[in-house]
Scaffold this active site. Sequence first.
Site, mmCIF file in Angstrom:
data_model
loop_
_atom_site.group_PDB
_atom_site.id
_atom_site.type_symbol
_atom_site.label_atom_id
_atom_site.label_comp_id
_atom_site.label_asym_id
_atom_site.label_seq_id
_atom_site.Cartn_x
_atom_site.Cartn_y
_atom_site.Cartn_z
ATOM 1 N N GLU A 177 43.887 12.395 50.581
ATOM 2 C CA GLU A 177 43.365 11.447 49.576
ATOM 3 C C GLU A 177 42.365 10.465 50.189
ATOM 4 O O GLU A 177 42.738 9.351 50.560
ATOM 5 C CB GLU A 177 44.515 10.674 48.905
ATOM 6 C CG GLU A 177 44.015 9.742 47.804
ATOM 7 C CD GLU A 177 45.100 8.858 47.202
ATOM 8 O OE1 GLU A 177 44.807 8.175 46.217
ATOM 9 O OE2 GLU A 177 46.230 8.857 47.727
ATOM 10 N N LYS A 214 43.218 14.841 46.668
ATOM 11 C CA LYS A 214 43.327 13.813 45.618
ATOM 12 C C LYS A 214 42.080 12.944 45.707
ATOM 13 O O LYS A 214 41.868 12.252 46.703
ATOM 14 C CB LYS A 214 44.610 12.982 45.791
ATOM 15 C CG LYS A 214 44.786 11.932 44.691
ATOM 16 C CD LYS A 214 46.183 11.345 44.663
ATOM 17 C CE LYS A 214 46.292 10.262 43.602
ATOM 18 N NZ LYS A 214 47.656 9.770 43.391
#
Length: 296
Positions: A177, A214
């Site tokens: 992420e 993400k």
Amino acid sequence: MSFEQQLLKVQTQDGFIAALDQSGGSTPKALLAYGVKESEYSGEDEMYVKVHEMRTRIITSPAFNGDRILGAILFENTMDREIEGRGTADYLWNVKRIVPFLKVDKGLADEADGVQMMKPMKGLATLLKRAKKKGVFGTKMRSVIKTANAAGVKAVVDQQFEVGNEILAAGLIPIIEPEVDIHSETKAKAEKMLRDAIMENLEKLPEDAHVMLKLTLPEKDNFYKMCIEHPRVIRVVALSGGYSREESNARLSRNKKMIASFSRALSEGLSAKQSDAKFNAMLNDTIQSIFEASRT
């Protein structure tokens, strides 16, 4: 067997990932948004009891199940607690058929080169072993990109994949992420740098290694198409990053095959003061709206 079942679910089923992993400094804010004031608890221990009550209410709601939700991201304190007499990860999978993930980063370092790297993760190997034993499928770790600084973006992505390889070696699936700040004045440019750095690192992964990504909802629709289609990528999920649920869903629905992994946008409007009927109805409507935006 459950790892293969979980992998198949995350790879192929319609749905989204629920992010229930606020921790540390973000917990009082999450509780306040839920209608629990700081005066209602004293100290960190009581605060974590309150936040576990909130998460238990969400997870045990009839609206919260594996029909529309693929996975849920927990943080360590939640993983170590129980829901209805079972470990949280065990409850998620064996009762709700929701795949459990764990947030493993220790927060963000100070900004340098327009980014915030992850702080050193002492004890990561031990945490990964515990998570695996408790039935966790994958992990999540967050960095933040504030400006389009090539050196900074490269450093963030390299660090993410370096730790990701350690997670893969422990038998877990990493969610990588590198968030781009939605308020960045160079957001689109930073996203181009980010995509290039991600693709470069994906190519270096062994053929049998798989990760999830993400990412912040991009300025240009379908910008991460090549990441979504990469053979090493199981799924690309979107963070809401401070956008409202309405804005997040609208942006997400324009990005094909990208699914949600919302935190604030998932719990928006929920309150400790609501009756169970009202709470469950609102959560059901929220889940349905995010599910529909994730199906495009």
